[in-house]
Motif scaffolding. Structure first.
Motif, PDB file in Angstrom:
ATOM      1  N   ALA A 105       0.309  -1.165  -0.415  1.00  0.00           N
ATOM      2  CA  ALA A 105      -0.097  -0.203   0.188  1.00  0.00           C
ATOM      3  C   ALA A 105       0.930   1.521   0.107  1.00  0.00           C
ATOM      4  CB  ALA A 105      -1.125  -0.452   1.024  1.00  0.00           C
ATOM      5  N   THR A 106       1.656   0.718   0.490  1.00  0.00           N
ATOM      6  CA  THR A 106       2.642   2.552   0.611  1.00  0.00           C
ATOM      7  C   THR A 106       3.134   2.674  -0.628  1.00  0.00           C
ATOM      8  OG1 THR A 106       3.413   1.419   3.129  1.00  0.00           O
ATOM      9  CG2 THR A 106       4.852   3.894   2.179  1.00  0.00           C
ATOM     10  N   ALA A 107       3.819   1.735  -1.149  1.00  0.00           N
ATOM     11  CA  ALA A 107       4.137   1.883  -2.372  1.00  0.00           C
ATOM     12  C   ALA A 107       3.096   2.540  -3.602  1.00  0.00           C
ATOM     13  CB  ALA A 107       5.489   0.794  -2.545  1.00  0.00           C
ATOM     14  N   PHE A 108       2.097   1.921  -3.379  1.00  0.00           N
ATOM     15  CA  PHE A 108       1.215   2.272  -4.117  1.00  0.00           C
ATOM     16  C   PHE A 108       1.228   3.847  -4.505  1.00  0.00           C
ATOM     17  CE2 PHE A 108      -3.158   2.220  -5.178  1.00  0.00           C
ATOM     18  CZ  PHE A 108      -3.043   1.764  -6.995  1.00  0.00           C
ATOM     19  N   VAL A 109       0.772   3.897  -3.201  1.00  0.00           N
ATOM     20  CA  VAL A 109       0.275   5.602  -2.724  1.00  0.00           C
ATOM     21  C   VAL A 109       1.845   6.937  -3.702  1.00  0.00           C
ATOM     22  CG1 VAL A 109       0.180   6.988  -0.886  1.00  0.00           C
ATOM     23  CG2 VAL A 109      -1.261   5.146  -0.627  1.00  0.00           C
ATOM     24  N   ARG A 110       2.264   5.993  -2.965  1.00  0.00           N
ATOM     25  CA  ARG A 110       3.448   7.127  -3.055  1.00  0.00           C
ATOM     26  C   ARG A 110       3.863   6.637  -5.140  1.00  0.00           C
ATOM     27  NH1 ARG A 110       8.512   4.794  -0.458  1.00  0.00           N
ATOM     28  NH2 ARG A 110       7.435   5.043   1.675  1.00  0.00           N
ATOM     29  N   LYS A 111       3.658   5.966  -5.251  1.00  0.00           N
ATOM     30  CA  LYS A 111       3.780   5.958  -6.664  1.00  0.00           C
ATOM     31  C   LYS A 111       3.474   6.514  -7.668  1.00  0.00           C
ATOM     32  CE  LYS A 111       4.839   4.112 -10.454  1.00  0.00           C
ATOM     33  NZ  LYS A 111       6.597   4.470 -11.340  1.00  0.00           N
ATOM     34  N   HIS A 112       1.682   6.469  -7.220  1.00  0.00           N
ATOM     35  CA  HIS A 112       0.694   6.867  -8.274  1.00  0.00           C
ATOM     36  C   HIS A 112      -0.304   8.321  -7.712  1.00  0.00           C
ATOM     37  CE1 HIS A 112       0.221   3.789 -10.468  1.00  0.00           C
ATOM     38  NE2 HIS A 112       0.093   2.648  -9.469  1.00  0.00           N
ATOM     39  N   GLN A 113       0.180   9.239  -6.374  1.00  0.00           N
ATOM     40  CA  GLN A 113      -0.132  10.799  -6.125  1.00  0.00           C
ATOM     41  C   GLN A 113      -0.175  11.244  -7.050  1.00  0.00           C
ATOM     42  OE1 GLN A 113       0.420  10.507  -1.975  1.00  0.00           O
ATOM     43  NE2 GLN A 113       2.714  10.641  -2.357  1.00  0.00           N
ATOM     44  N   VAL A 114       1.029  11.698  -7.074  1.00  0.00           N
ATOM     45  CA  VAL A 114       1.396  13.008  -7.822  1.00  0.00           C
ATOM     46  C   VAL A 114       0.339  12.745  -9.010  1.00  0.00           C
ATOM     47  CG1 VAL A 114       2.961  14.430  -8.835  1.00  0.00           C
ATOM     48  CG2 VAL A 114       3.945  13.284  -6.719  1.00  0.00           C
ATOM     49  N   GLY A 115       0.036  11.541  -9.940  1.00  0.00           N
ATOM     50  CA  GLY A 115      -0.051  11.645 -11.272  1.00  0.00           C
ATOM     51  C   GLY A 115      -1.250  12.029 -10.971  1.00  0.00           C
ATOM     52  N   LEU A 116      -1.615  10.968  -9.868  1.00  0.00           N
ATOM     53  CA  LEU A 116      -3.524  11.358 -10.253  1.00  0.00           C
ATOM     54  C   LEU A 116      -4.119  12.988  -9.738  1.00  0.00           C
ATOM     55  CD1 LEU A 116      -5.677   9.728  -9.800  1.00  0.00           C
ATOM     56  CD2 LEU A 116      -5.803   9.165  -7.358  1.00  0.00           C
ATOM     57  N   TRP A 117      -3.019  13.095  -8.974  1.00  0.00           N
ATOM     58  CA  TRP A 117      -3.119  14.460  -7.603  1.00  0.00           C
ATOM     59  C   TRP A 117      -3.215  15.923  -9.689  1.00  0.00           C
ATOM     60  CZ3 TRP A 117      -0.602  19.181  -8.439  1.00  0.00           C
ATOM     61  CH2 TRP A 117      -1.015  20.504  -7.419  1.00  0.00           C
ATOM     62  N   ARG A 118      -1.875  15.362 -10.499  1.00  0.00           N
ATOM     63  CA  ARG A 118      -2.027  16.205 -11.712  1.00  0.00           C
ATOM     64  C   ARG A 118      -3.253  16.254 -12.616  1.00  0.00           C
ATOM     65  NH1 ARG A 118       5.158  15.874 -11.669  1.00  0.00           N
ATOM     66  NH2 ARG A 118       5.344  16.770 -10.642  1.00  0.00           N
ATOM     67  N   PHE A 119      -3.510  15.026 -12.970  1.00  0.00           N
ATOM     68  CA  PHE A 119      -4.809  15.009 -13.332  1.00  0.00           C
ATOM     69  C   PHE A 119      -5.803  15.641 -13.061  1.00  0.00           C
ATOM     70  CE2 PHE A 119      -8.153  12.592 -14.853  1.00  0.00           C
ATOM     71  CZ  PHE A 119      -8.366  12.109 -15.887  1.00  0.00           C
ATOM     72  N   LEU A 120      -5.562  15.491 -11.968  1.00  0.00           N
ATOM     73  CA  LEU A 120      -7.428  16.246 -11.958  1.00  0.00           C
ATOM     74  C   LEU A 120      -6.107  17.870 -11.979  1.00  0.00           C
ATOM     75  CD1 LEU A 120      -8.342  14.485  -8.424  1.00  0.00           C
ATOM     76  CD2 LEU A 120      -9.706  14.724 -10.377  1.00  0.00           C
ATOM     77  N   ARG A 121      -5.614  18.085 -11.282  1.00  0.00           N
ATOM     78  CA  ARG A 121      -5.617  20.071 -11.510  1.00  0.00           C
ATOM     79  C   ARG A 121      -5.641  20.027 -13.277  1.00  0.00           C
ATOM     80  NH1 ARG A 121      -5.401  22.972  -9.979  1.00  0.00           N
ATOM     81  NH2 ARG A 121      -3.848  24.571 -10.113  1.00  0.00           N
ATOM     82  N   SER A 122      -5.278  19.057 -14.339  1.00  0.00           N
ATOM     83  CA  SER A 122      -5.608  19.643 -15.566  1.00  0.00           C
ATOM     84  C   SER A 122      -6.352  19.707 -16.158  1.00  0.00           C
ATOM     85  CB  SER A 122      -4.400  18.383 -16.219  1.00  0.00           C
ATOM     86  OG  SER A 122      -4.639  17.396 -16.545  1.00  0.00           O
ATOM     87  N   ALA A 123      -7.367  18.640 -14.664  1.00  0.00           N
ATOM     88  CA  ALA A 123      -8.705  19.104 -15.220  1.00  0.00           C
ATOM     89  C   ALA A 123      -9.775  19.937 -15.205  1.00  0.00           C
ATOM     90  CB  ALA A 123      -9.716  17.522 -15.133  1.00  0.00           C
ATOM     91  N   GLY A 124      -8.702  21.149 -14.559  1.00  0.00           N
ATOM     92  CA  GLY A 124      -9.277  21.733 -14.022  1.00  0.00           C
ATOM     93  C   GLY A 124     -10.248  21.963 -12.601  1.00  0.00           C
ATOM     94  N   CYS A 125      -9.458  21.002 -11.807  1.00  0.00           N
ATOM     95  CA  CYS A 125     -10.282  20.768 -10.641  1.00  0.00           C
ATOM     96  C   CYS A 125      -9.624  21.031  -9.649  1.00  0.00           C
ATOM     97  CB  CYS A 125      -9.557  19.146 -10.262  1.00  0.00           C
ATOM     98  SG  CYS A 125     -10.695  18.503  -8.322  1.00  0.00           S
ATOM     99  N   ASP A 126      -9.647  22.023  -8.508  1.00  0.00           N
ATOM    100  CA  ASP A 126      -8.808  22.797  -8.379  1.00  0.00           C
ATOM    101  C   ASP A 126      -7.658  22.571  -6.853  1.00  0.00           C
ATOM    102  OD1 ASP A 126      -9.700  23.439  -4.803  1.00  0.00           O
ATOM    103  OD2 ASP A 126     -11.543  24.423  -5.905  1.00  0.00           O
ATOM    104  N   ALA A 127      -6.862  23.284  -6.565  1.00  0.00           N
ATOM    105  CA  ALA A 127      -5.949  21.914  -5.715  1.00  0.00           C
ATOM    106  C   ALA A 127      -6.660  21.295  -3.955  1.00  0.00           C
ATOM    107  CB  ALA A 127      -4.970  23.043  -5.446  1.00  0.00           C
ATOM    108  N   ALA A 128      -7.170  21.947  -3.799  1.00  0.00           N
ATOM    109  CA  ALA A 128      -7.865  21.618  -2.343  1.00  0.00           C
ATOM    110  C   ALA A 128      -8.726  20.205  -2.712  1.00  0.00           C
ATOM    111  CB  ALA A 128      -9.045  22.713  -2.001  1.00  0.00           C
ATOM    112  N   LEU A 129      -9.287  20.792  -3.634  1.00  0.00           N
ATOM    113  CA  LEU A 129     -10.561  19.734  -4.181  1.00  0.00           C
ATOM    114  C   LEU A 129     -10.188  17.859  -4.680  1.00  0.00           C
ATOM    115  CD1 LEU A 129     -13.154  18.201  -4.011  1.00  0.00           C
ATOM    116  CD2 LEU A 129     -13.708  19.119  -6.194  1.00  0.00           C
ATOM    117  N   ALA A 130      -8.737  19.038  -5.479  1.00  0.00           N
ATOM    118  CA  ALA A 130      -7.684  17.870  -5.690  1.00  0.00           C
ATOM    119  C   ALA A 130      -7.127  16.551  -4.746  1.00  0.00           C
ATOM    120  CB  ALA A 130      -6.402  18.061  -7.055  1.00  0.00           C
ATOM    121  N   ASP A 131      -6.759  17.480  -3.338  1.00  0.00           N
ATOM    122  CA  ASP A 131      -6.387  16.727  -2.502  1.00  0.00           C
ATOM    123  C   ASP A 131      -7.037  15.602  -1.590  1.00  0.00           C
ATOM    124  OD1 ASP A 131      -4.236  18.736  -2.662  1.00  0.00           O
ATOM    125  OD2 ASP A 131      -4.630  19.581  -0.970  1.00  0.00           O
TER     126      ASP A 131
END
Lengths: 449, 160
Positions: free
Chosen positions: B3-29
């Motif tokens: 689980a730890t490695a999974f979160v570390r691996k994907h959290q940045v890409g997922l957050w950036r994907f949401l941000r790139s779709a217009g989601c604001d930073a707090a909601l993206a978190d």
């Protein structure tokens, strides 16, 4: 053709990129929050409890704090690097669009005849690779704010990477080096830089957003530098300015954007018999540079800035041809002091709002290039005073305000002008046409009507 | 993957994907956290990496749709377009290349433009403040920022 929804997505994407890279926004580290939640939550399908949201909010706050901290230690903001002479003697380097390099590998990939290089976050280890480029004339080495912001809590932050005296001293093996820009290079203490200048043909030195001790200035000014630009730098004082004033070779000095300036410093500089260009722009209460602090240098005492009182100290400078007082707190009374500098040809009063027709009348007769960008009250009397100066050839009036039709009509009759900039004016099509006919070098900006 | 490695691996890409779709930073978190939790509950961490990444983006998309019920259709079109762009330009490295391209493009801008970007995106200066500092009207600032964003968009497209 691009679909409208893809356009929207590209706009959203550029906003994200800018907020992350320029704004310093960083992805959160959710590892602890997610794993804690996973451990404690019930079997319910609802994935987001109130507590996890509070935790997320706390992480956001921590993240913002981290971003602010990183921005405070991240080094220099991009700063003005203009100032290269394009005419007259001596011929200074004119920067084109140099190749950006970030690593030794980037440098090794450059063609051997490369003449200009712009390095971002280069380390000492990368510098020997520059020695292959024996035709190199100009090097800039900047510490990038954006680079330092990279990383965030998810991976080790990229600490600002600096070059040191030992590193830059090796550049002495470049036979054609003429110009060096060091921006935000806070590890440069002096000895290596001094030896570099001493052992090369380097004659232009820009030390931008740096901490520059008096001793370094004293050592540098004993060498045959032609231009010394200290834009946005600090830590020097009376002794440093006296060292500059004692130079027998300096033709150009810039203190642009420096946050500290004392009246008597200018009195010292006024002894420089060979000084041709002096930049005191961006200093004082009007400037947008003062007050923006992105580098970790301590806040200096403000000094007096560019004021009428300082202007009284500005003489004699027998060879001074170019002077910038942009964004200074100077009035008509202050510019009267310029009459003591009859050699003045180019004057930048951009953003100096208190100048009226009386101030224009008081300028030295020989001024041929005048910048009044952003003047807020360019009325008919002001225009009349400007156009009465038949020696004026280049007039920059972009983004001025207060012009009435009489002022525009007067300007349309100024056939002695060689170049004119009225970008940002709201002009009728007829006026645009009349102004275009004045000279071949007219910048009208974009049509607003 | 644990689980730890999974979160570390994907959290940045997922957050950036949401941000790139217009989601604001707090909601993206928040949505990134929720999405990762769902994935871990369903043992997505044991799947092949690309499949897991696709699952995460789809889940994040659906969670975002729920939040955008008032303009769901527009949001859906936007995130679908963002997904296409993400797969084309950003998926392999979680957008790092895009960020590098932006940095190079920003470095090539004139001083005035960089100052405007920094004051706006870094310092949070309002359009009114920027207008005063740059001797422009507020309308002029809006136009300037639109032009800058367009220029940077084009520049990035050329570089990736």
């Amino acid at each position: 053709m691009t679909e409208p929804n893809q356009e929207d997505a590209k706009n959203a994407r550029i906003d994200w990129l800018l907020k992350e890279r320029v704004g310093g926004e960083t992805p959160p580290d959710l590892q602890h929050a997610v794993l804690s939640q996973l451990q404690t939550e019930s079997e319910t399908a609802n994935p987001a409890t109130q507590s996890s949201r509070w935790l997320a909010a706390a992480l956001v706050v921590i993240g913002i704090g981290a971003v602010i901290a990183v921005s405070q230690i991240s080094g220099a903001r991009p700063s003005d690097q203009t100032g290269a002479h394009q005419d007259g003697e001596p011929k200074f380097i004119v920067w084109h669009t140099p190749t950006i390099v970030r690593t030794r590998q980037d440098i090794e990939a450059l063609p051997k005849d490369t003449k200009q290089v712009f390095g971002i976050n280069l380390s000492d280890d990368a510098l020997p690779a520059l020695l292959r480029l024996q035709k190199l004339e100009a090097i800039a080495m900047t510490v990038s704010t954006f680079e330092a912001l990279r990383g965030g809590p998810l991976k080790p932050k990229t600490a600002p990477i600096f070059v040191t005296d030992d590193g830059i001293e090796r550049l002495a093996a470049l036979p054609k080096l003429q110009a060096l820009i060091l921006e935000g290079q806070l590890r440069i203490q002096g000895p290596g830089l001094v030896r570099l200048v001493k052992n090369t043909t380097l004659r232009e030195l820009n030390l931008v957003s740096m901490a520059i001790p008096d001793k370094l200035l004293a050592d540098l000014c004993e060498l045959p530098l032609l231009a010394l630009r200290l834009n946005g730098s600090q830590s020097f004082g009376d002794a440093g300015i006296k060292a500059i004033a004692s130079s027998a070779t300096l033709r150009e000095v810039s203190l642009r954007g420096c946050t500290h300036l004392e009246d008597h410093w200018i009195a010292n500089l006024s002894g420089m018999a060979s000084l041709e260009a002096l930049n005191l722009g961006g200093i004082g209460s009007h400037t947008i540079f003062t007050g923006i602090r992105l580098n970790p240098l301590p806040e200096p005492a403000p000094g007096s800035g560019v004021t009428d009182r300082l202007m009284q100290q500005l003489a004699p400078l027998p060879k001074l041809r170019r002077l910038s007082l942009s964004a200074g707190s100077v009035t008509d009374k202050g510019v009267q002091a310029l009459q003591k500098i009859p050699s003045l040809r180019e004057l930048d009063l951009g953003g100096v709002g208190e100048i009226t027709a009386a101030g224009i009348d008081a300028l030295p007769a020989g001024i041929s290039s005048l910048h009044l960008i952003g003047h807020q009250q360019l009325d008919a009397s002001m225009m009349q005073a400007l156009l009465a100066r038949t020696s004026l050839r280049d007039l920059h009036l972009g983004w001025c305000k207060g012009m009435d039709q009489d002022a525009i009509d007067n300007l349309c009759a100024a056939t002695h002008l060689k170049s004119l900039n009225v970008a940002g004016w709201e002009l009728s099509d007829a006026d645009r046409k009349r102004l275009s006919a004045l000279t071949t070098e007219v910048n009208l900006g974009k049509s607003k009507r | 993957m644990e689980a730890t490695a999974f979160v570390r691996k994907h959290q940045v890409g997922l957050w950036r994907f949401l941000r790139s779709a217009g989601c604001d930073a707090a909601l993206a978190d928040e949505l990134t956290q929720d999405t990762l939790l769902i994935a871990l509950r369903r043992d997505v961490a044991s799947r092949e990496q690309r499949t897991a990444a696709a699952f995460l983006r789809t889940t994040a998309r659906n969670l975002w749709m729920k939040r955008r019920h008032s303009d769901r259709r527009r949001a859906e079109r936007l995130i679908d377009a963002a997904e296409q762009l993400w797969q084309r330009d950003a998926a392999p490295d979680d957008g790092n290349q895009l960020l590098d391209a932006l940095e190079r493009c920003v470095a090539e801008l004139p001083e005035r433009s960089r100052t405007a970007l920094e004051r706006s995106y870094h310092d949070g200066a309002t359009r009114q403040e920027l207008a005063t500092e740059l001797n422009l009207t507020e309308h002029g600032v809006r136009n300037m920022m639109q032009r800058l964003r367009k220029a940077l968009r084009d520049c990035i497209e050329r570089r990736i």
